[in-house]
Write a protein that holds these residues in place. Structure first.
Motif, PDB file in Angstrom:
ATOM      1  N   LYS A  13       0.823  -1.219   0.000  1.00 24.00           N
ATOM      2  CA  LYS A  13       0.000   0.000   0.000  1.00 24.00           C
ATOM      3  C   LYS A  13       0.853   1.263   0.000  1.00 24.00           C
ATOM      4  CE  LYS A  13      -1.105  -0.464   4.938  1.00 24.00           C
ATOM      5  NZ  LYS A  13      -0.782  -1.870   5.245  1.00 24.00           N
ATOM      6  N   PRO A  14       0.275   2.304  -0.608  1.00 27.30           N
ATOM      7  CA  PRO A  14       1.024   3.563  -0.727  1.00 27.30           C
ATOM      8  C   PRO A  14       0.935   4.386   0.551  1.00 27.30           C
ATOM      9  CG  PRO A  14      -1.133   3.794  -1.745  1.00 27.30           C
ATOM     10  CD  PRO A  14      -1.054   2.381  -1.245  1.00 27.30           C
ATOM     11  N   ARG A  65      13.944  -6.263  -3.667  1.00 26.84           N
ATOM     12  CA  ARG A  65      13.957  -6.708  -2.270  1.00 26.84           C
ATOM     13  C   ARG A  65      14.541  -5.614  -1.364  1.00 26.84           C
ATOM     14  NH1 ARG A  65      15.975 -12.586  -1.102  1.00 26.84           N
ATOM     15  NH2 ARG A  65      17.762 -11.823  -2.272  1.00 26.84           N
ATOM     16  N   ASP A  66      15.624  -5.001  -1.797  1.00 25.65           N
ATOM     17  CA  ASP A  66      16.229  -3.911  -1.009  1.00 25.65           C
ATOM     18  C   ASP A  66      15.296  -2.713  -0.919  1.00 25.65           C
ATOM     19  OD1 ASP A  66      18.416  -5.461  -0.732  1.00 25.65           O
ATOM     20  OD2 ASP A  66      19.674  -4.370  -2.166  1.00 25.65           O
ATOM     21  N   ALA A  67      14.677  -2.374  -2.047  1.00 28.10           N
ATOM     22  CA  ALA A  67      13.800  -1.199  -2.082  1.00 28.10           C
ATOM     23  C   ALA A  67      12.643  -1.363  -1.099  1.00 28.10           C
ATOM     24  CB  ALA A  67      13.274  -0.979  -3.502  1.00 28.10           C
ATOM     25  N   CYS A  68      12.122  -2.577  -0.996  1.00 26.96           N
ATOM     26  CA  CYS A  68      10.993  -2.811  -0.080  1.00 26.96           C
ATOM     27  C   CYS A  68      11.401  -2.540   1.368  1.00 26.96           C
ATOM     28  CB  CYS A  68      10.478  -4.249  -0.210  1.00 26.96           C
ATOM     29  SG  CYS A  68       9.683  -4.586  -1.798  1.00 26.96           S
ATOM     30  N   ASN A  72       9.720   3.226  -0.287  1.00 29.99           N
ATOM     31  CA  ASN A  72       9.799   4.470  -1.029  1.00 29.99           C
ATOM     32  C   ASN A  72       9.261   4.290  -2.432  1.00 29.99           C
ATOM     33  OD1 ASN A  72      10.502   7.119  -1.563  1.00 29.99           O
ATOM     34  ND2 ASN A  72      12.493   6.891  -0.554  1.00 29.99           N
ATOM     35  N   PHE A  73       9.208   5.398  -3.154  1.00 35.17           N
ATOM     36  CA  PHE A  73       8.918   5.318  -4.577  1.00 35.17           C
ATOM     37  C   PHE A  73      10.190   4.848  -5.288  1.00 35.17           C
ATOM     38  CE2 PHE A  73       5.000   7.366  -3.748  1.00 35.17           C
ATOM     39  CZ  PHE A  73       4.209   7.155  -4.873  1.00 35.17           C
ATOM     40  N   CYS A  81       6.459  -0.759  -0.227  1.00 37.62           N
ATOM     41  CA  CYS A  81       6.509  -0.646   1.230  1.00 37.62           C
ATOM     42  C   CYS A  81       7.105  -1.965   1.740  1.00 37.62           C
ATOM     43  CB  CYS A  81       5.120  -0.385   1.811  1.00 37.62           C
ATOM     44  SG  CYS A  81       3.943  -1.722   1.567  1.00 37.62           S
ATOM     45  N   ARG A  82       7.274  -2.102   3.041  1.00 32.60           N
ATOM     46  CA  ARG A  82       7.929  -3.309   3.577  1.00 32.60           C
ATOM     47  C   ARG A  82       7.175  -4.578   3.205  1.00 32.60           C
ATOM     48  NH1 ARG A  82      12.022  -2.986   7.226  1.00 32.60           N
ATOM     49  NH2 ARG A  82      12.643  -0.834   7.641  1.00 32.60           N
TER      50      ARG A  82
END
Ligand SMILES: [Zn+2]
Length: 323
Positions: A13-14, A65-68, A72-73, A81-82
């Protein structure tokens, strides 16, 4: 019909407003419940990283995986999101799970997943698109790879209003994957011109404001001869409902008529339909119409396409030697 759904798809979710949000699945569920269609719900299997690697580049999977973890966008359109990692792995696994069940069970297997997938290419952004277009992993591509274990040729029909550039890129030069993509040409992601093909990627690039008659005409002239030739047991659908009139992100003017027709035309096949876009009324009315068309059938009288769409189809017939 079997519905493949898990509450984990609500966890992606944003932070703030975004058209691709968990409420989309709540709209679908409510519409289905009102029509008595919310039944036969199957809990989808979650994919493993090795499943993702059959479609995506290792570095891209690690990037997501890292971005989660950072919440962030990842580009101007696409957030994580996580919880997105679990949602995305389950969405990808869900599409594969549908294929496993569809091979020996002629039925409509409906993957009600988020995040969507058809804009995600091997390494992320595909065909110079400006962004990933709300997608993380290409769910329908996972279904294609699984289907290839059973069949020599695989047919994917994508009627989301946007071009399935990720799917096209992943299977570019794989002539066993026949990808027929209906989209509004000239909007995001910019690819999908009529002439763009490797031989089995068929871009039904339609003008702005196309309607039910335009789509039905194109389906009859383009999809039907291909299905008659390939005679697939299983058809995969990138099922987006954002071409419904006033759904919000495009100018197309579809109503229940096209979606019921499309469902009806696929009744002879086992169908795996993987949710892509659709943001409001398309989900509420287009998706149930598609399901009811598959279950009950739907007859359409003769249709009258616009002159522009008549020309589009004529060109496609020449490019792809149809009939
Ligand atoms: Zn779309």
């Amino acid at each position: 019909m079997k519905i493949y759904y898990d509450d984990v798809f609500l966890q992606h979710k944003p932070d703030g407003y975004h058209p691709e949000n968990p409420n989309r699945l709540k709209i679908i569920r409510k519409a289905f419940e009102e029509k008595g269609l919310w039944k036969n719900v199957v809990k989808p299997k979650k994919a493993k990283v090795e499943d993702l690697l059959r479609v995506h580049d290792c570095n891209y999977v690690e990037f997501i995986r890292d971005a989660c973890q950072k919440e962030n966008f990842i580009d101007s359109d696409t957030y994580v999101c996580r919880e997105s990692w679990d949602s995305a792995l389950t969405a990808f696994g869900c599409a594969i799970h549908c294929v496993e069940n569809a091979v020996n069970n002629r039925d409509l297997h409906l993957a009600l997943v988020r995040p969507p997938g058809h804009h995600a290419g091997k390494k992320g952004v595909a065909f110079n698109a400006p962004s990933l277009g709300f997608c993380l992993f290409n769910n329908v591509a996972g279904a294609v790879v699984k289907a290839k274990e059973f069949f020599d040729r695989v047919v994917v029909i994508d009627f989301d209003v946007h071009h399935g550039n990720g799917t096209q890129e992943i299977f570019w030069d794989d002539l066993s994957v026949i990808h027929i993509d209906f989209h509004e040409f000239g909007i995001y992601p910019g690819s999908g011109a009529l002439e763009e093909t490797d031989g089995t990627k068929i871009n039904v690039a339609l003008p702005h404001y196309s309607n039910d008659d335009d789509y039905i005409y194109a389906w009859n002239e383009v999809v039907e001869p291909i299905l008659a030739d390939v005679k697939p047991k299983l058809v995969l659908v990138s099922a987006g409902f954002d071409a419904f009139k006033d759904d919000g992100l495009a100018t197309m003017e579809l109503t229940e008529k096209f979606y019921a027709f499309a469902g009806s035309r696929l009744r002879d096949f086992s169908v795996v339909a993987v949710l892509e876009g659709g943001y409001s009324i398309g989900l509420e009315r287009g998706l149930p119409a598609f399901v009811e068309g598959y279950i009950e059938g739907y007859d359409v009288e003769s249709v009258m396409p616009s002159a522009k769409v008549f020309e589009v189809v004529k060109k496609l017939r020449e490019i792809h030697n149809l009939r």
